[in-house]
Design a protein around this motif. Structure first.
Motif, PDB file in Angstrom:
ATOM      1  N   GLU A  29       0.818  -1.214   0.000  1.00  0.00           N
ATOM      2  CA  GLU A  29       0.000   0.000   0.000  1.00  0.00           C
ATOM      3  C   GLU A  29       0.855   1.270   0.000  1.00  0.00           C
ATOM      4  OE1 GLU A  29      -2.494  -3.279   1.771  1.00  0.00           O
ATOM      5  OE2 GLU A  29      -0.456  -2.595   2.093  1.00  0.00           O
ATOM      6  N   GLU A  30       1.988   1.205   0.677  1.00  0.00           N
ATOM      7  CA  GLU A  30       2.861   2.386   0.814  1.00  0.00           C
ATOM      8  C   GLU A  30       3.651   2.683  -0.454  1.00  0.00           C
ATOM      9  OE1 GLU A  30       2.620   4.266   3.573  1.00  0.00           O
ATOM     10  OE2 GLU A  30       1.117   2.801   4.219  1.00  0.00           O
ATOM     11  N   SER A  31       3.783   1.710  -1.329  1.00  0.00           N
ATOM     12  CA  SER A  31       4.543   1.920  -2.561  1.00  0.00           C
ATOM     13  C   SER A  31       3.617   1.865  -3.777  1.00  0.00           C
ATOM     14  CB  SER A  31       5.672   0.891  -2.677  1.00  0.00           C
ATOM     15  OG  SER A  31       5.146  -0.436  -2.584  1.00  0.00           O
ATOM     16  N   LYS A  32       3.268   0.652  -4.184  1.00  0.00           N
ATOM     17  CA  LYS A  32       2.406   0.502  -5.353  1.00  0.00           C
ATOM     18  C   LYS A  32       1.019   1.115  -5.129  1.00  0.00           C
ATOM     19  CE  LYS A  32       1.473  -2.740  -8.984  1.00  0.00           C
ATOM     20  NZ  LYS A  32       1.615  -4.106  -9.459  1.00  0.00           N
ATOM     21  N   GLY A  33       0.512   1.012  -3.914  1.00  0.00           N
ATOM     22  CA  GLY A  33      -0.791   1.592  -3.600  1.00  0.00           C
ATOM     23  C   GLY A  33      -0.806   3.091  -3.800  1.00  0.00           C
ATOM     24  N   VAL A  34       0.229   3.753  -3.327  1.00  0.00           N
ATOM     25  CA  VAL A  34       0.338   5.210  -3.483  1.00  0.00           C
ATOM     26  C   VAL A  34       0.477   5.566  -4.968  1.00  0.00           C
ATOM     27  CG1 VAL A  34       1.822   7.201  -2.985  1.00  0.00           C
ATOM     28  CG2 VAL A  34       1.277   5.565  -1.165  1.00  0.00           C
ATOM     29  N   GLU A  35       1.249   4.768  -5.687  1.00  0.00           N
ATOM     30  CA  GLU A  35       1.455   4.997  -7.119  1.00  0.00           C
ATOM     31  C   GLU A  35       0.135   4.877  -7.897  1.00  0.00           C
ATOM     32  OE1 GLU A  35       3.602   2.467 -10.711  1.00  0.00           O
ATOM     33  OE2 GLU A  35       4.479   2.365  -8.710  1.00  0.00           O
ATOM     34  N   LEU A  36      -0.691   3.911  -7.530  1.00  0.00           N
ATOM     35  CA  LEU A  36      -1.924   3.640  -8.274  1.00  0.00           C
ATOM     36  C   LEU A  36      -3.140   4.431  -7.820  1.00  0.00           C
ATOM     37  CD1 LEU A  36      -1.623  -0.244  -8.620  1.00  0.00           C
ATOM     38  CD2 LEU A  36      -1.401   1.447 -10.447  1.00  0.00           C
ATOM     39  N   GLU A  37      -3.138   4.903  -6.583  1.00  0.00           N
ATOM     40  CA  GLU A  37      -4.340   5.548  -6.066  1.00  0.00           C
ATOM     41  C   GLU A  37      -4.676   6.870  -6.749  1.00  0.00           C
ATOM     42  OE1 GLU A  37      -3.808   6.084  -1.870  1.00  0.00           O
ATOM     43  OE2 GLU A  37      -2.478   7.790  -2.119  1.00  0.00           O
ATOM     44  N   VAL A  38      -3.743   7.418  -7.501  1.00  0.00           N
ATOM     45  CA  VAL A  38      -4.011   8.675  -8.216  1.00  0.00           C
ATOM     46  C   VAL A  38      -4.893   8.453  -9.447  1.00  0.00           C
ATOM     47  CG1 VAL A  38      -1.869   9.746  -7.418  1.00  0.00           C
ATOM     48  CG2 VAL A  38      -1.904   8.580  -9.627  1.00  0.00           C
ATOM     49  N   TYR A  39      -5.046   7.198  -9.867  1.00  0.00           N
ATOM     50  CA  TYR A  39      -5.833   6.884 -11.055  1.00  0.00           C
ATOM     51  C   TYR A  39      -7.229   6.403 -10.677  1.00  0.00           C
ATOM     52  CZ  TYR A  39      -1.228   6.769 -13.304  1.00  0.00           C
ATOM     53  OH  TYR A  39       0.019   7.085 -13.759  1.00  0.00           O
ATOM     54  N   ALA A  45      -9.656   8.363 -19.465  1.00  0.00           N
ATOM     55  CA  ALA A  45      -8.246   8.717 -19.664  1.00  0.00           C
ATOM     56  C   ALA A  45      -7.350   7.973 -18.670  1.00  0.00           C
ATOM     57  CB  ALA A  45      -8.056  10.222 -19.531  1.00  0.00           C
ATOM     58  N   ASP A  46      -7.763   7.948 -17.397  1.00  0.00           N
ATOM     59  CA  ASP A  46      -6.989   7.218 -16.383  1.00  0.00           C
ATOM     60  C   ASP A  46      -6.950   5.730 -16.704  1.00  0.00           C
ATOM     61  OD1 ASP A  46      -6.533   9.545 -14.986  1.00  0.00           O
ATOM     62  OD2 ASP A  46      -7.674   8.972 -13.199  1.00  0.00           O
ATOM     63  N   ARG A  47      -8.085   5.194 -17.144  1.00  0.00           N
ATOM     64  CA  ARG A  47      -8.156   3.761 -17.453  1.00  0.00           C
ATOM     65  C   ARG A  47      -7.194   3.410 -18.585  1.00  0.00           C
ATOM     66  NH1 ARG A  47     -13.492   3.105 -17.449  1.00  0.00           N
ATOM     67  NH2 ARG A  47     -13.782   3.328 -19.680  1.00  0.00           N
ATOM     68  N   ASN A  48      -7.120   4.262 -19.595  1.00  0.00           N
ATOM     69  CA  ASN A  48      -6.193   4.012 -20.699  1.00  0.00           C
ATOM     70  C   ASN A  48      -4.746   4.006 -20.212  1.00  0.00           C
ATOM     71  OD1 ASN A  48      -8.246   3.694 -22.522  1.00  0.00           O
ATOM     72  ND2 ASN A  48      -7.989   5.692 -23.483  1.00  0.00           N
ATOM     73  N   ILE A  49      -4.411   4.921 -19.316  1.00  0.00           N
ATOM     74  CA  ILE A  49      -3.057   4.954 -18.751  1.00  0.00           C
ATOM     75  C   ILE A  49      -2.796   3.671 -17.965  1.00  0.00           C
ATOM     76  CG2 ILE A  49      -1.554   6.082 -17.053  1.00  0.00           C
ATOM     77  CD1 ILE A  49      -3.002   8.755 -17.853  1.00  0.00           C
ATOM     78  N   LYS A  53       0.104   1.158 -19.114  1.00  0.00           N
ATOM     79  CA  LYS A  53       1.276   1.137 -18.231  1.00  0.00           C
ATOM     80  C   LYS A  53       1.402  -0.152 -17.417  1.00  0.00           C
ATOM     81  CE  LYS A  53       3.602   4.127 -14.884  1.00  0.00           C
ATOM     82  NZ  LYS A  53       3.535   5.371 -14.119  1.00  0.00           N
ATOM     83  N   TYR A  54       0.263  -0.778 -17.105  1.00  0.00           N
ATOM     84  CA  TYR A  54       0.298  -1.943 -16.224  1.00  0.00           C
ATOM     85  C   TYR A  54      -0.212  -3.229 -16.878  1.00  0.00           C
ATOM     86  CZ  TYR A  54       1.178   1.654 -12.769  1.00  0.00           C
ATOM     87  OH  TYR A  54       1.725   2.714 -12.088  1.00  0.00           O
ATOM     88  N   CYS A  55      -1.443  -3.216 -17.371  1.00  0.00           N
ATOM     89  CA  CYS A  55      -2.038  -4.447 -17.922  1.00  0.00           C
ATOM     90  C   CYS A  55      -1.253  -4.994 -19.111  1.00  0.00           C
ATOM     91  CB  CYS A  55      -3.467  -4.206 -18.384  1.00  0.00           C
ATOM     92  SG  CYS A  55      -4.610  -3.635 -17.131  1.00  0.00           S
ATOM     93  N   CYS A 111     -16.650  -2.688 -19.667  1.00  0.00           N
ATOM     94  CA  CYS A 111     -15.957  -1.645 -20.441  1.00  0.00           C
ATOM     95  C   CYS A 111     -14.456  -1.663 -20.170  1.00  0.00           C
ATOM     96  CB  CYS A 111     -16.515  -0.263 -20.121  1.00  0.00           C
ATOM     97  SG  CYS A 111     -18.055   0.092 -20.949  1.00  0.00           S
ATOM     98  N   PHE A 112     -14.093  -1.921 -18.914  1.00  0.00           N
ATOM     99  CA  PHE A 112     -12.676  -1.995 -18.560  1.00  0.00           C
ATOM    100  C   PHE A 112     -11.995  -3.062 -19.421  1.00  0.00           C
ATOM    101  CE2 PHE A 112      -8.894  -2.909 -16.150  1.00  0.00           C
ATOM    102  CZ  PHE A 112      -8.564  -1.711 -15.553  1.00  0.00           C
ATOM    103  N   PHE A 113     -12.621  -4.218 -19.534  1.00  0.00           N
ATOM    104  CA  PHE A 113     -12.031  -5.302 -20.319  1.00  0.00           C
ATOM    105  C   PHE A 113     -12.160  -5.064 -21.822  1.00  0.00           C
ATOM    106  CE2 PHE A 113     -12.191  -7.410 -16.220  1.00  0.00           C
ATOM    107  CZ  PHE A 113     -10.929  -8.013 -16.200  1.00  0.00           C
ATOM    108  N   GLN A 114     -13.197  -4.375 -22.258  1.00  0.00           N
ATOM    109  CA  GLN A 114     -13.305  -4.006 -23.672  1.00  0.00           C
ATOM    110  C   GLN A 114     -12.154  -3.069 -24.046  1.00  0.00           C
ATOM    111  OE1 GLN A 114     -17.364  -2.559 -23.509  1.00  0.00           O
ATOM    112  NE2 GLN A 114     -18.102  -4.305 -24.690  1.00  0.00           N
ATOM    113  N   ASP A 115     -11.836  -2.146 -23.139  1.00  0.00           N
ATOM    114  CA  ASP A 115     -10.720  -1.229 -23.385  1.00  0.00           C
ATOM    115  C   ASP A 115      -9.393  -1.991 -23.414  1.00  0.00           C
ATOM    116  OD1 ASP A 115     -12.514   0.848 -23.506  1.00  0.00           O
ATOM    117  OD2 ASP A 115     -11.993   1.699 -21.553  1.00  0.00           O
ATOM    118  N   ILE A 116      -9.227  -2.946 -22.520  1.00  0.00           N
ATOM    119  CA  ILE A 116      -8.010  -3.774 -22.539  1.00  0.00           C
ATOM    120  C   ILE A 116      -7.900  -4.454 -23.899  1.00  0.00           C
ATOM    121  CG2 ILE A 116      -6.934  -5.882 -21.641  1.00  0.00           C
ATOM    122  CD1 ILE A 116      -8.016  -5.106 -18.857  1.00  0.00           C
TER     123      ILE A 116
END
Length: 139
Positions: A29-39, A45-49, A53-55, A111-116
């Motif tokens: 949570e302190e590392s990856k959580g902080v990195e991801l919580e901004v999206y 637009a956030d979903r595309n990033i 970047k990750y998927c 929609c999330f998976f359609q975008d993927i």
């Protein structure tokens, strides 16, 4: 022959968790959580990033793994009754957690998976073509 899991010496199962498991922040949570919580996964637009970047940026997946994942995703997207929300449900006994509350009940998990799917067809295009040109029985 069979396509092997990139981490264990077992058959590769191309389930949808390969795409979203990268967002599990349990015990990070302190590392990856902080990195991801901004999206916000509900924001296009956030979903595309997040997807780019990750998927779709998993260096341990070979071009064959990518094709297997996309073919499986294509099948489930064609099923109108498939429950995409279940992918994001975490059993209280599991050691998993999402970076933001929104992940637990997305406005449209389909929609999330359609975008993927759409982005993977573009970003992984060369890998998908290479894998599709091979004889899968030789994997």
């Amino acid at each position: 022959m069979m396509l092997k899991d990139p981490f264990v010496n077992e058959r590769f199962e191309p389930d949808l968790m390969w795409f979203v498991g990268v967002f599990d922040v349990y015990d990070r949570e302190e590392s990856k959580g902080v990195e991801l919580e901004v999206y916000d996964p509900n924001d296009q637009a956030d979903r595309n990033i997040l997807i780019k970047k990750y998927c779709l940026n998993q260096p341990y997946l070979s071009y064959r793994h990518k094709l297997a994942l996309i073919e499986n995703l294509e099948v489930v997207l064609k099923d109108p009754s498939f429950d995409f929300q279940m992918i994001f449900e975490i059993d209280e006994c599991e050691a998993n957690s999402w970076p933001r509350e929104e992940w637990y009940s997305l406005e449209s998990p389909r929609c999330f998976f359609q975008d993927i799917y759409q982005l993977a067809k573009e970003i992984w295009k060369e890998d998908l073509l290479m894998a599709a040109s091979e004889d899968k029985s030789a994997w």
